[in-house]
Design a protein around this motif. Structure first.
Motif, mmCIF file in Angstrom:
data_model
loop_
_atom_site.group_PDB
_atom_site.id
_atom_site.type_symbol
_atom_site.label_atom_id
_atom_site.label_comp_id
_atom_site.label_asym_id
_atom_site.label_seq_id
_atom_site.Cartn_x
_atom_site.Cartn_y
_atom_site.Cartn_z
ATOM 1 N N GLU A 118 3.922 -1.280 6.387
ATOM 2 C CA GLU A 118 2.750 -2.155 6.241
ATOM 3 C C GLU A 118 2.255 -2.665 7.588
ATOM 4 O O GLU A 118 1.056 -2.687 7.844
ATOM 5 C CB GLU A 118 3.088 -3.342 5.320
ATOM 6 N N LEU A 119 3.181 -3.062 8.460
ATOM 7 C CA LEU A 119 2.786 -3.593 9.766
ATOM 8 C C LEU A 119 2.126 -2.533 10.646
ATOM 9 O O LEU A 119 1.107 -2.790 11.283
ATOM 10 C CB LEU A 119 4.003 -4.176 10.500
ATOM 11 N N LEU A 120 2.723 -1.345 10.678
ATOM 12 C CA LEU A 120 2.252 -0.315 11.596
ATOM 13 C C LEU A 120 1.013 0.436 11.109
ATOM 14 O O LEU A 120 0.145 0.786 11.908
ATOM 15 C CB LEU A 120 3.373 0.689 11.876
ATOM 16 N N VAL A 121 0.927 0.683 9.813
ATOM 17 C CA VAL A 121 -0.172 1.513 9.314
ATOM 18 C C VAL A 121 -1.346 0.666 8.833
ATOM 19 O O VAL A 121 -2.492 0.915 9.219
ATOM 20 C CB VAL A 121 0.318 2.457 8.188
ATOM 21 N N THR A 122 -1.098 -0.316 8.002
ATOM 22 C CA THR A 122 -2.207 -1.087 7.428
ATOM 23 C C THR A 122 -2.527 -2.333 8.234
ATOM 24 O O THR A 122 -3.503 -3.004 7.954
ATOM 25 C CB THR A 122 -1.908 -1.505 5.975
ATOM 26 N N ARG A 123 -1.673 -2.632 9.194
ATOM 27 C CA ARG A 123 -1.861 -3.816 10.050
ATOM 28 C C ARG A 123 -1.912 -5.106 9.228
ATOM 29 O O ARG A 123 -2.659 -6.024 9.541
ATOM 30 C CB ARG A 123 -3.124 -3.693 10.902
ATOM 31 N N SER A 124 -1.131 -5.154 8.172
ATOM 32 C CA SER A 124 -1.038 -6.351 7.337
ATOM 33 C C SER A 124 -0.375 -7.475 8.124
ATOM 34 O O SER A 124 0.315 -7.235 9.110
ATOM 35 C CB SER A 124 -0.203 -6.073 6.088
ATOM 36 N N SER A 125 -0.557 -8.681 7.646
ATOM 37 C CA SER A 125 0.113 -9.815 8.283
ATOM 38 C C SER A 125 1.620 -9.688 8.057
ATOM 39 O O SER A 125 2.067 -8.999 7.140
ATOM 40 C CB SER A 125 -0.393 -11.128 7.684
ATOM 41 N N PHE A 126 2.373 -10.368 8.891
ATOM 42 C CA PHE A 126 3.829 -10.315 8.752
ATOM 43 C C PHE A 126 4.250 -10.858 7.390
ATOM 44 O O PHE A 126 5.117 -10.289 6.726
ATOM 45 C CB PHE A 126 4.514 -11.094 9.883
ATOM 46 N N LYS A 127 3.614 -11.933 6.955
ATOM 47 C CA LYS A 127 3.948 -12.544 5.667
ATOM 48 C C LYS A 127 3.708 -11.553 4.518
ATOM 49 O O LYS A 127 4.552 -11.391 3.640
ATOM 50 C CB LYS A 127 3.114 -13.804 5.465
ATOM 51 N N GLN A 128 2.561 -10.873 4.535
ATOM 52 C CA GLN A 128 2.259 -9.889 3.488
ATOM 53 C C GLN A 128 3.217 -8.703 3.567
ATOM 54 O O GLN A 128 3.657 -8.182 2.554
ATOM 55 C CB GLN A 128 0.806 -9.403 3.597
ATOM 56 N N SER A 129 3.572 -8.292 4.768
ATOM 57 C CA SER A 129 4.491 -7.168 4.939
ATOM 58 C C SER A 129 5.870 -7.499 4.395
ATOM 59 O O SER A 129 6.517 -6.658 3.758
ATOM 60 C CB SER A 129 4.591 -6.785 6.417
ATOM 61 N N VAL A 130 6.337 -8.718 4.628
ATOM 62 C CA VAL A 130 7.630 -9.147 4.086
ATOM 63 C C VAL A 130 7.566 -9.198 2.561
ATOM 64 O O VAL A 130 8.504 -8.787 1.879
ATOM 65 C CB VAL A 130 8.063 -10.508 4.685
ATOM 66 N N LYS A 131 6.450 -9.672 2.041
ATOM 67 C CA LYS A 131 6.272 -9.708 0.587
ATOM 68 C C LYS A 131 6.350 -8.297 0.011
ATOM 69 O O LYS A 131 7.000 -8.061 -1.014
ATOM 70 C CB LYS A 131 4.921 -10.358 0.260
ATOM 71 N N THR A 132 5.731 -7.345 0.673
ATOM 72 C CA THR A 132 5.795 -5.937 0.252
ATOM 73 C C THR A 132 7.230 -5.429 0.325
ATOM 74 O O THR A 132 7.697 -4.717 -0.567
ATOM 75 C CB THR A 132 4.879 -5.069 1.127
ATOM 76 N N GLY A 133 7.937 -5.792 1.401
ATOM 77 C CA GLY A 133 9.336 -5.391 1.551
ATOM 78 C C GLY A 133 10.202 -5.916 0.424
ATOM 79 O O GLY A 133 11.073 -5.204 -0.093
ATOM 80 N N SER A 172 0.837 -1.197 0.000
ATOM 81 C CA SER A 172 0.000 0.000 0.000
ATOM 82 C C SER A 172 0.876 1.253 0.000
ATOM 83 O O SER A 172 2.104 1.166 -0.061
ATOM 84 C CB SER A 172 -0.878 0.000 1.250
ATOM 85 N N LYS A 173 0.231 2.405 0.124
ATOM 86 C CA LYS A 173 0.979 3.659 0.218
ATOM 87 C C LYS A 173 1.858 3.682 1.472
ATOM 88 O O LYS A 173 2.918 4.290 1.471
ATOM 89 C CB LYS A 173 0.024 4.854 0.225
ATOM 90 N N ALA A 174 1.415 3.013 2.507
ATOM 91 C CA ALA A 174 2.226 2.940 3.730
ATOM 92 C C ALA A 174 3.543 2.214 3.447
ATOM 93 O O ALA A 174 4.601 2.595 3.958
ATOM 94 C CB ALA A 174 1.464 2.217 4.838
ATOM 95 N N GLY A 175 3.490 1.191 2.622
ATOM 96 C CA GLY A 175 4.707 0.483 2.228
ATOM 97 C C GLY A 175 5.621 1.354 1.394
ATOM 98 O O GLY A 175 6.842 1.324 1.548
ATOM 99 N N ILE A 176 5.036 2.156 0.514
ATOM 100 C CA ILE A 176 5.827 3.070 -0.318
ATOM 101 C C ILE A 176 6.513 4.112 0.565
ATOM 102 O O ILE A 176 7.709 4.351 0.424
ATOM 103 C CB ILE A 176 4.935 3.756 -1.387
ATOM 104 N N TRP A 177 5.761 4.712 1.479
ATOM 105 C CA TRP A 177 6.347 5.711 2.375
ATOM 106 C C TRP A 177 7.403 5.098 3.283
ATOM 107 O O TRP A 177 8.470 5.678 3.502
ATOM 108 C CB TRP A 177 5.256 6.393 3.213
ATOM 109 N N GLY A 178 7.102 3.918 3.819
ATOM 110 C CA GLY A 178 8.077 3.243 4.682
ATOM 111 C C GLY A 178 9.354 2.918 3.938
ATOM 112 O O GLY A 178 10.467 3.091 4.454
ATOM 113 N N SER A 179 9.205 2.469 2.708
ATOM 114 C CA SER A 179 10.361 2.149 1.877
ATOM 115 C C SER A 179 11.198 3.390 1.598
ATOM 116 O O SER A 179 12.429 3.363 1.665
ATOM 117 C CB SER A 179 9.890 1.528 0.564
#
Length: 159
Positions: A115-130, A80-87
């Motif tokens: 992803e973890l902090l803003v969208t509360r995605s699962s750890f697996k999905q957050s790692v995939k985003t990373g 998500s956008k949270a992943g883009i900003w975090g990145s």
């Protein structure tokens, strides 16, 4: 005096290549600064308006490549956008916290945390985003390296 100008121009181009990896250094601006330094020492007559238009188009491409490669990598992997900003934050902060390895780990960890902090995605999905963020960053570095090289080749051809 021409030799001195080339020393400055080459130094600026080298800094531009370092800026491909260290995002705090605006690489394309150092390429353009190299053009200007050459012109100040040797004259601008060899750099026609066609030269400047071509280089300006590459400049626009470089600015777009940075943002779109990262965003595409993250979106492609379900982020998500949270992943883009975090990145992006990780890319800027990572090299300062962990020199050299922070360039790779910064965007990865930043996207995961975003992803973890803003969208509360699962750890697996957050790692995939990373991982998507890392792929986007590496794609951006390669793309910017190719375009920067083309800009320099065109400059050398004109002068």
């Amino acid at each position: 005096m021409e030799a001195v100008s080339w020393v400055f121009v080459i130094a600026l181009f080298v800094i531009a290549y370092v800026g491909l990896i260290y995002p705090i250094i605006p690489s394309v601006l150092f390429v353009f600064l190299g053009f200007v330094v050459y012109g100040l020492f040797n004259g601008f007559s060899e750099m026609t308006w066609t030269f400047w238009v071509i280089e300006l188009l590459f400049l626009i491409l470089l600015f777009g490549a940075d943002f779109f490669s990262n965003a595409f990598g993250i979106k492609r992997f379900g982020g998500s956008k949270a992943g883009i900003w975090g990145s992006t934050i990780g890319l800027l902060v990572g090299p300062f916290i962990l020199p050299i390895i922070g360039i790779i780990l910064g965007p990865l960890i930043g996207a995961i945390l975003g992803e973890l902090l803003v969208t509360r995605s699962s750890f697996k999905q957050s790692v995939k985003t990373g991982i998507g963020s890392l792929i986007g960053f590496l794609t951006s570095v390669i793309t910017k390296g190719i375009v920067t090289s083309l800009m320099i080749v065109i400059f050398v051809w004109y002068v």
